[in-house]
Write an enzyme that holds these catalytic residues in place. Structure first.
Site, PDB file in Angstrom:
ATOM      1  N   ASP A 151      10.728  -2.144   1.247  1.00 35.27           N
ATOM      2  CA  ASP A 151       9.479  -2.142   2.015  1.00 35.27           C
ATOM      3  C   ASP A 151       9.595  -3.225   3.095  1.00 35.27           C
ATOM      4  OD1 ASP A 151       6.252  -1.332   1.499  1.00 35.27           O
ATOM      5  OD2 ASP A 151       6.577  -3.258   2.508  1.00 35.27           O
TER       6      ASP A 151
ATOM      7  N   HIS B 199       2.771  -6.246  -3.726  1.00 39.33           N
ATOM      8  CA  HIS B 199       2.052  -7.478  -3.352  1.00 39.33           C
ATOM      9  C   HIS B 199       1.148  -7.981  -4.476  1.00 39.33           C
ATOM     10  CE1 HIS B 199       3.487  -7.307   0.691  1.00 39.33           C
ATOM     11  NE2 HIS B 199       2.845  -6.197   0.994  1.00 39.33           N
TER      12      HIS B 199
ATOM     13  N   HIS C 240       7.599  -5.342   4.081  1.00 43.04           N
ATOM     14  CA  HIS C 240       6.956  -6.598   3.685  1.00 43.04           C
ATOM     15  C   HIS C 240       7.654  -7.213   2.467  1.00 43.04           C
ATOM     16  CE1 HIS C 240       3.702  -4.112   5.584  1.00 43.04           C
ATOM     17  NE2 HIS C 240       3.497  -5.246   6.232  1.00 43.04           N
TER      18      HIS C 240
ATOM     19  N   ASP D 218       7.742   1.598   5.359  1.00 42.49           N
ATOM     20  CA  ASP D 218       7.112   1.039   6.554  1.00 42.49           C
ATOM     21  C   ASP D 218       8.103   0.290   7.445  1.00 42.49           C
ATOM     22  OD1 ASP D 218       7.294  -0.845   4.551  1.00 42.49           O
ATOM     23  OD2 ASP D 218       5.155  -1.299   4.482  1.00 42.49           O
TER      24      ASP D 218
HETATM   25  N1  Q9C Z   1      -4.041  -9.317   9.686  1.00 40.06           N
HETATM   26  C1  Q9C Z   1       2.125  -2.668   1.844  1.00 40.06           C
HETATM   27  O1  Q9C Z   1       2.885  -2.225   2.692  1.00 40.06           O
HETATM   28  N2  Q9C Z   1      -1.826  -6.355   6.627  1.00 40.06           N
HETATM   29  N3  Q9C Z   1       1.158  -3.516   2.142  1.00 40.06           N
HETATM   30  C2  Q9C Z   1      -2.941  -7.203   6.843  1.00 40.06           C
HETATM   31  C3  Q9C Z   1      -4.031  -8.778   8.365  1.00 40.06           C
HETATM   32  C4  Q9C Z   1      -1.638  -6.000   5.270  1.00 40.06           C
HETATM   33  C5  Q9C Z   1       0.986  -3.976   3.483  1.00 40.06           C
HETATM   34  C6  Q9C Z   1      -2.979  -7.710   8.243  1.00 40.06           C
HETATM   35  C7  Q9C Z   1      -0.371  -5.248   5.066  1.00 40.06           C
HETATM   36  C8  Q9C Z   1      -0.177  -4.875   3.622  1.00 40.06           C
HETATM   37  C9  Q9C Z   1       2.228  -2.192   0.441  1.00 40.06           C
HETATM   38 ZN    ZN Z   2       4.771  -2.803   3.215  1.00 40.30          ZN
END
Ligand code: Q9C
Ligand code: ZN
Length: 444
Positions: free
Chosen positions: A222, A182, A224, A315
């Protein structure tokens, strides 16, 4: 005639899902190795693959400042290490230690300001401003160990990628944190400080022409979207970026439209950026295998990468508290097996997300065994892919077929599919809530 066979067709029949009809005769792993060796792979005929395993306690120093609970915590690395030790898998790998990345290598991806921030964030002078600075970013925390961990994470992926590219290792796993995909040009984000995989890719391409790496495939599984990595190579045809992720019509983190299948790269890089955006959660091995068989593998075959960098978040695993998908350890092993047919098996796995300690330990263990050359049988229950998966895959293929003609063929139309997960339980809970509120109002 071996070489004319598509690599993903080499999987023995027990690896096939409803989407991947058995192909006969299935060559065993020995055959694959012999072919890899004939093609000049790092692993000589008959020899066990040399798999690098990089683990370093110093990357556990990055943690929340006051011990608050957080999914991205040091126990993730320790849980994986414990499992690999207990299964006798770690001792079969080549042990590697982390090295801090040089700033000039990080500078290929991040601005001087960004690098300075991450370098200074752990210093004493920052003690009073650290939390306030973290709040300026999206889903970021800092402590006095963050700087060192971030430089080690980036340096570790460089370290293992260099060894694999040089042929000293057949493949490698870098157990790193903080994760990276990210992280943007000028901004840490989503638990990520430096974009470890992007830094390593640039290192191979720009700093080490002697290693002969001209084309890199980055696979980001991943759950995301790898927004940072996508941006860094958006107009670069030397890097084919493939990300499969939950999109949920733009409502899944990082909630940006550029995770959609329409973002295919620009300029010279047009056609070299591939997003497979799921419409909802609950995606299983079958959905991922479908994306592999009908999007990723045909393109990888045509692209013919020199090395594969895997943004290996776990994840999307079953039981993950953030992902809501259900890939099994066997599923990950199968996806990885299908990638081993490319780039002479030169694969570098870099940990990204993954927040259920058991799931990430089991999944990584299964993947390590694949890299070590162990035979495995796909034993998870067979699932059907979603109808939405078929639709998404068709959209992606339509978007990209001008650049990858192999995608122009018709998808098989006899595949049994299941309908989208129903949220009936969720609706039921809201109904009860509504009735209780109504009664409350009437009575009171
Ligand atoms: N409502 C990785 O898996 N979530 N990052 C925030 C806010 C962040 C995930 C939720 C998720 C980040 C590397
Ligand atoms: Zn992730």
């Amino acid at each position: 005639v071996q070489s004319s066979r598509l690599p993903h067709r080499d999987a023995p029949p027990q690896f096939s899902t409803p989407l991947c009809p058995p192909v006969s005769p299935p060559p065993g792993r020995g055959d694959r190795r012999r072919r890899m060796a004939a093609a000049g792979a790092a692993t000589p005929v008959g020899a066990a693959p040399r798999v690098g395993l990089l683990y370093d306690d110093r990357m556990c120093a990055h943690a929340t400042p006051d011990g608050e609970k957080h999914p991205e915590n040091p126990e993730r690395l320790r849980a994986i290490r414990r499992k690999l030790d207990a299964e006798g898998v770690a001792s079969r790998c080549v042990d590697m230690k982390a090295k801090e990345a040089k700033e000039k290598y990080i500078a290929s991806v991040h601005t001087p300001n960004h690098i300075k921030l991450i370098r200074d964030i752990s210093s004493k002078e920052y003690d009073y401003r650290r939390n306030k600075t973290a709040r300026k970013f999206n889903s970021i925390y800092f402590n006095e160990g963050s700087s060192e961990s971030a430089f080690l994470a980036a340096g570790s992926v460089i370290e293992v990628a260099e060894k694999v590219a040089a042929g000293e290792l057949s493949s490698a796993i870098a157990l790193v944190r903080p994760p990276g995909h990210h992280a943007e040009h000028n901004e840490p984000m989503g638990f990520c400080l430096f974009n470890n995989v992007a830094i390593a890719a640039n290192y191979l391409l720009n700093e080490r022409p002697d290693l002969g790496i001209n084309k890199i495939l980055i696979v980001d599984w991943d759950v995301h979207h790898g927004n940072g990595t996508q941006k860094m190579f958006y107009s670069d045809p030397r890097v084919l970026f493939f990300s499969v992720h939950r999109f949920d019509y733009g409502s899944f983190y990082p909630c940006e439209g550029d995770a959609s299948h329409c973002f295919i790269g620009e300029g010279a890089g047009e056609g070299y950026n591939i997003n497979v955006p799921w419409e909802h959660g609950k995606c299983s091995d079958a959905d991922y295998v479908a994306a592999w068989d009908h999007v990723l593998l045909p393109i990888a075959e045509a692209f013919d990468p020199d090395i594969i960098l895997l943004s290996a978040g776990f994840d999307a695993a079953m039981g993950d508290p953030l992902g809501g998908c259900c890939i099994t350890p066997d599923g990950y092993a199968l996806l990885l097996t299908k990638l081993l047919g490319f780039a002479k098996g030169r694969i570098v796995m870099a940990l990204e997300g993954g927040y259920n300690l058991k799931s990430i330990a089991n999944s990584l263990c299964a993947c390590t065994k694949v890299l070590l050359g162990d035979n495995f049988t796909y034993n998870s229950p067979r699932m059907q892919p979603f109808e939405s998966t078929w639709r998404v895959i068709q959209m992606v293929r339509d978007e990209l077929k001008a650049y990858w003609p192999v995608l122009s063929s018709k998808l098989p139309d006899n595949v049994p599919l299941r309908s989208a997960p129903s949220y009936i339980e969720v609706n039921f809970i809201f109904l009860i809530f509504f009735l209780v509120t109504l009664c409350w109002d009437l009575l009171g």
